[in-house]
Design a protein around this motif. Sequence first.
Motif, PDB file in Angstrom:
ATOM      1  N   SER A   1       0.826  -1.212   0.000  1.00  0.00           N
ATOM      2  CA  SER A   1       0.000   0.000   0.000  1.00  0.00           C
ATOM      3  C   SER A   1       0.859   1.260   0.000  1.00  0.00           C
ATOM      4  CB  SER A   1      -0.950   0.005   1.194  1.00  0.00           C
ATOM      5  OG  SER A   1      -0.229   0.005   2.413  1.00  0.00           O
ATOM      6  N   ASP A   2       2.036   1.208   0.664  1.00  0.00           N
ATOM      7  CA  ASP A   2       2.921   2.375   0.660  1.00  0.00           C
ATOM      8  C   ASP A   2       3.488   2.629  -0.732  1.00  0.00           C
ATOM      9  OD1 ASP A   2       2.527   2.927   3.307  1.00  0.00           O
ATOM     10  OD2 ASP A   2       4.343   1.908   4.008  1.00  0.00           O
ATOM     11  N   LYS A   3       3.859   1.557  -1.408  1.00  0.00           N
ATOM     12  CA  LYS A   3       4.389   1.709  -2.762  1.00  0.00           C
ATOM     13  C   LYS A   3       3.299   2.215  -3.709  1.00  0.00           C
ATOM     14  CE  LYS A   3       7.986   0.480  -3.889  1.00  0.00           C
ATOM     15  NZ  LYS A   3       9.278   1.191  -3.979  1.00  0.00           N
ATOM     16  N   VAL A   4       2.078   1.738  -3.505  1.00  0.00           N
ATOM     17  CA  VAL A   4       0.950   2.211  -4.320  1.00  0.00           C
ATOM     18  C   VAL A   4       0.761   3.708  -4.117  1.00  0.00           C
ATOM     19  CG1 VAL A   4      -1.559   2.104  -4.610  1.00  0.00           C
ATOM     20  CG2 VAL A   4      -0.236  -0.004  -4.385  1.00  0.00           C
ATOM     21  N   TYR A   5       0.813   4.134  -2.853  1.00  0.00           N
ATOM     22  CA  TYR A   5       0.627   5.553  -2.545  1.00  0.00           C
ATOM     23  C   TYR A   5       1.755   6.399  -3.128  1.00  0.00           C
ATOM     24  CZ  TYR A   5       0.384   9.845   0.224  1.00  0.00           C
ATOM     25  OH  TYR A   5       0.327  11.156   0.614  1.00  0.00           O
ATOM     26  N   GLY A   6       3.001   5.965  -2.924  1.00  0.00           N
ATOM     27  CA  GLY A   6       4.137   6.719  -3.449  1.00  0.00           C
ATOM     28  C   GLY A   6       4.092   6.849  -4.950  1.00  0.00           C
ATOM     29  N   THR A   7       3.742   5.774  -5.638  1.00  0.00           N
ATOM     30  CA  THR A   7       3.657   5.794  -7.100  1.00  0.00           C
ATOM     31  C   THR A   7       2.549   6.733  -7.564  1.00  0.00           C
ATOM     32  OG1 THR A   7       4.484   3.522  -7.220  1.00  0.00           O
ATOM     33  CG2 THR A   7       3.301   4.356  -9.143  1.00  0.00           C
ATOM     34  N   THR A   8       1.419   6.677  -6.877  1.00  0.00           N
ATOM     35  CA  THR A   8       0.299   7.552  -7.227  1.00  0.00           C
ATOM     36  C   THR A   8       0.666   9.022  -7.026  1.00  0.00           C
ATOM     37  OG1 THR A   8      -1.264   5.840  -6.521  1.00  0.00           O
ATOM     38  CG2 THR A   8      -2.125   8.070  -6.755  1.00  0.00           C
ATOM     39  N   LEU A   9       1.279   9.309  -5.897  1.00  0.00           N
ATOM     40  CA  LEU A   9       1.632  10.686  -5.575  1.00  0.00           C
ATOM     41  C   LEU A   9       2.597  11.262  -6.607  1.00  0.00           C
ATOM     42  CD1 LEU A   9       0.689  12.442  -3.207  1.00  0.00           C
ATOM     43  CD2 LEU A   9       2.819  11.871  -2.024  1.00  0.00           C
ATOM     44  N   ARG A  10       3.567  10.461  -7.018  1.00  0.00           N
ATOM     45  CA  ARG A  10       4.542  10.943  -8.001  1.00  0.00           C
ATOM     46  C   ARG A  10       3.902  11.134  -9.372  1.00  0.00           C
ATOM     47  NH1 ARG A  10      10.636   8.705  -7.179  1.00  0.00           N
ATOM     48  NH2 ARG A  10      10.817   9.022  -4.916  1.00  0.00           N
ATOM     49  N   MET A  11       3.021  10.235  -9.757  1.00  0.00           N
ATOM     50  CA  MET A  11       2.374  10.375 -11.069  1.00  0.00           C
ATOM     51  C   MET A  11       1.525  11.641 -11.126  1.00  0.00           C
ATOM     52  SD  MET A  11       1.244   6.676 -12.613  1.00  0.00           S
ATOM     53  CE  MET A  11       0.361   6.056 -11.194  1.00  0.00           C
ATOM     54  N   VAL A  12       0.683  11.822 -10.129  1.00  0.00           N
ATOM     55  CA  VAL A  12      -0.200  12.993 -10.120  1.00  0.00           C
ATOM     56  C   VAL A  12       0.617  14.283  -9.986  1.00  0.00           C
ATOM     57  CG1 VAL A  12      -2.073  14.164  -8.890  1.00  0.00           C
ATOM     58  CG2 VAL A  12      -2.163  11.693  -9.236  1.00  0.00           C
ATOM     59  N   GLY A  13       1.612  14.261  -9.127  1.00  0.00           N
ATOM     60  CA  GLY A  13       2.455  15.445  -8.966  1.00  0.00           C
ATOM     61  C   GLY A  13       3.160  15.836 -10.248  1.00  0.00           C
ATOM     62  N   GLY A  14       3.678  14.854 -10.976  1.00  0.00           N
ATOM     63  CA  GLY A  14       4.348  15.137 -12.249  1.00  0.00           C
ATOM     64  C   GLY A  14       3.411  15.734 -13.274  1.00  0.00           C
ATOM     65  N   VAL A  15       2.217  15.181 -13.379  1.00  0.00           N
ATOM     66  CA  VAL A  15       1.227  15.699 -14.329  1.00  0.00           C
ATOM     67  C   VAL A  15       0.840  17.136 -13.975  1.00  0.00           C
ATOM     68  CG1 VAL A  15      -1.162  15.433 -15.137  1.00  0.00           C
ATOM     69  CG2 VAL A  15       0.319  13.436 -14.969  1.00  0.00           C
ATOM     70  N   CYS A  16       0.706  17.414 -12.689  1.00  0.00           N
ATOM     71  CA  CYS A  16       0.331  18.765 -12.250  1.00  0.00           C
ATOM     72  C   CYS A  16       1.405  19.790 -12.608  1.00  0.00           C
ATOM     73  CB  CYS A  16       0.068  18.772 -10.748  1.00  0.00           C
ATOM     74  SG  CYS A  16      -1.433  17.905 -10.269  1.00  0.00           S
ATOM     75  N   LEU A  17       2.663  19.433 -12.433  1.00  0.00           N
ATOM     76  CA  LEU A  17       3.752  20.350 -12.785  1.00  0.00           C
ATOM     77  C   LEU A  17       3.782  20.644 -14.281  1.00  0.00           C
ATOM     78  CD1 LEU A  17       6.636  18.997 -10.497  1.00  0.00           C
ATOM     79  CD2 LEU A  17       5.351  21.132 -10.230  1.00  0.00           C
ATOM     80  N   VAL A  18       3.567  19.617 -15.090  1.00  0.00           N
ATOM     81  CA  VAL A  18       3.525  19.811 -16.547  1.00  0.00           C
ATOM     82  C   VAL A  18       2.361  20.723 -16.926  1.00  0.00           C
ATOM     83  CG1 VAL A  18       3.145  18.652 -18.764  1.00  0.00           C
ATOM     84  CG2 VAL A  18       4.696  17.640 -17.069  1.00  0.00           C
ATOM     85  N   PHE A  19       1.203  20.522 -16.273  1.00  0.00           N
ATOM     86  CA  PHE A  19       0.020  21.340 -16.552  1.00  0.00           C
ATOM     87  C   PHE A  19       0.287  22.816 -16.271  1.00  0.00           C
ATOM     88  CE2 PHE A  19      -3.796  23.377 -14.733  1.00  0.00           C
ATOM     89  CZ  PHE A  19      -4.615  23.372 -15.846  1.00  0.00           C
TER      90      PHE A  19
END
Length: 499
Positions: free
Chosen positions: A87-105
């Motif tokens: 669950s921690d790896k799932v959370y970390g992966t999710t956080l990085r994906m969404v964060g990266g997309v937000c920065l590009v936006f």
Amino acid sequence: MHGNDYICAMNLKSLAKDTAIYGLSSIVGRFLNYLLVPLYTTKIAAESGGYGIVTNLYAYTALFLAILTFGMETTLFRFSNKSGEDSDKVYGTTLRMVGGVCLVFIALVLLGLRPISQLMGYASHPEYIACMAVIVAMDAFQAIMFSRLRLQGKALKFMKLKFAFIIPNIILNLLIFLVFPLLFDKLPILKSLYEGMDYGVGLIFFSNLLCTGAVFAGFASELRGLSYGFDLNLARRMLRYSWPLLLLSVVGILNQVADKILFPYLMPGEAGREQLGIYGACVKIAMLMSILTQAFRYAYEPIVFKDSKERNSPSTLADGTLYFIVFTVLAYLAVLFYMPVLRHFVGSGYWEGLKVVPIVMAAEIFMGVYFNLSFWYKLTDRTWWGAVMNAIAASVMIAVNIFGVPRFGYMACAWGGFAGYGTAMLLSFVIGSRYYPVPYDLRRIALFVALAALLLAAYHLPEWLGYTPSTAVLLALGTALLLLYCGVAYRLIIKKKRI
């Protein structure tokens, strides 16, 4: 008590407790934000179209929030509860994906700020667009951390962080519209800023930006999730699950905001902004349905996904849907019966739009029922069905707006939402009965809908007979009818099921 009955009872206890906490943050928070509506509609004249700007830009924000989270909130719940997943790896992966997309936006919006502002009709105020882009990116990133709190059952922290935005934002808005005008004589530069931003309208967005940024201070422990790492293989599997959710989320949010986005194009000019402002203000009263749906969803979604492991979800879904309909119909009746009081939540210059409230509230009930029905495609991993149904519903809603707004104005927006959500609800019920049968108590549901119709008829009977009751008489009549409804609900639902 049998094992399944005990599990169901414990789930419903958990649902009630968490709904109370999430409901406090959602209902009280929304109510506090409602206090801004009379402020806005008193200080922003309806004919100025200023509230139309607020309505329009926040509609864009809701749409892009759905895009930037791209279904990862639900995906986080699903994969965190899957056996064999960290669950921690799932959370970390999710956080990085969404964060990266937000920065590009944010980067893309700032690079193309001028043409984007011109296309949206805000060429003279590109700063509004830049501000809203940063807000929606931060909201998307924070949405994942809020989901983590829900997943961990940290409802109290969830509530505190929600209020950490709401309270300061209200204070800043009170300063903008009540205190700033008192300082204009002493601070001419403040007056110039106020008038240059559409008489305070633009400052609403910058207040939001400041408060959203400040909330990050409360997410110190959740931000550590960035150190949990990124699993490329896990990310691919999560994206395969989430891309249909992205589509259904986007078309789902279009059902809520497309009318407010399209309105300036379908009815351009100051007249269009004025009508959009009236519609946006009156819809706030109808959003009581949205508050209940959101509070219910925050508590309900984690329980259903966890409950799927016990193979007891159908009974939980059936009971949850029945309770949802019973209590949202009660809220529907309460709002309509107490409209002589509730209408004062908006300035009198906006009252002509109150006729949309019953229609929009009915649409919100449809949306809430659709949400309850929608778990079948999430639990069976057929999320693409959700995308298809939402796309059909959005098409219906947009079509009603395109053909209706130029002729009937904002009334077409209200009926468009009614038609769109009604379509989604019916499609989900019919298709879901094939893939994931749930024993919904249709007889009791129909009974309460019929009872509501009879009580509404009784409430309007004096008016139909040519008698115009006073406000006191209407409130007394409405209260008596609500008590009758509650009595029936107690006998048929609460007492029988020992809630």
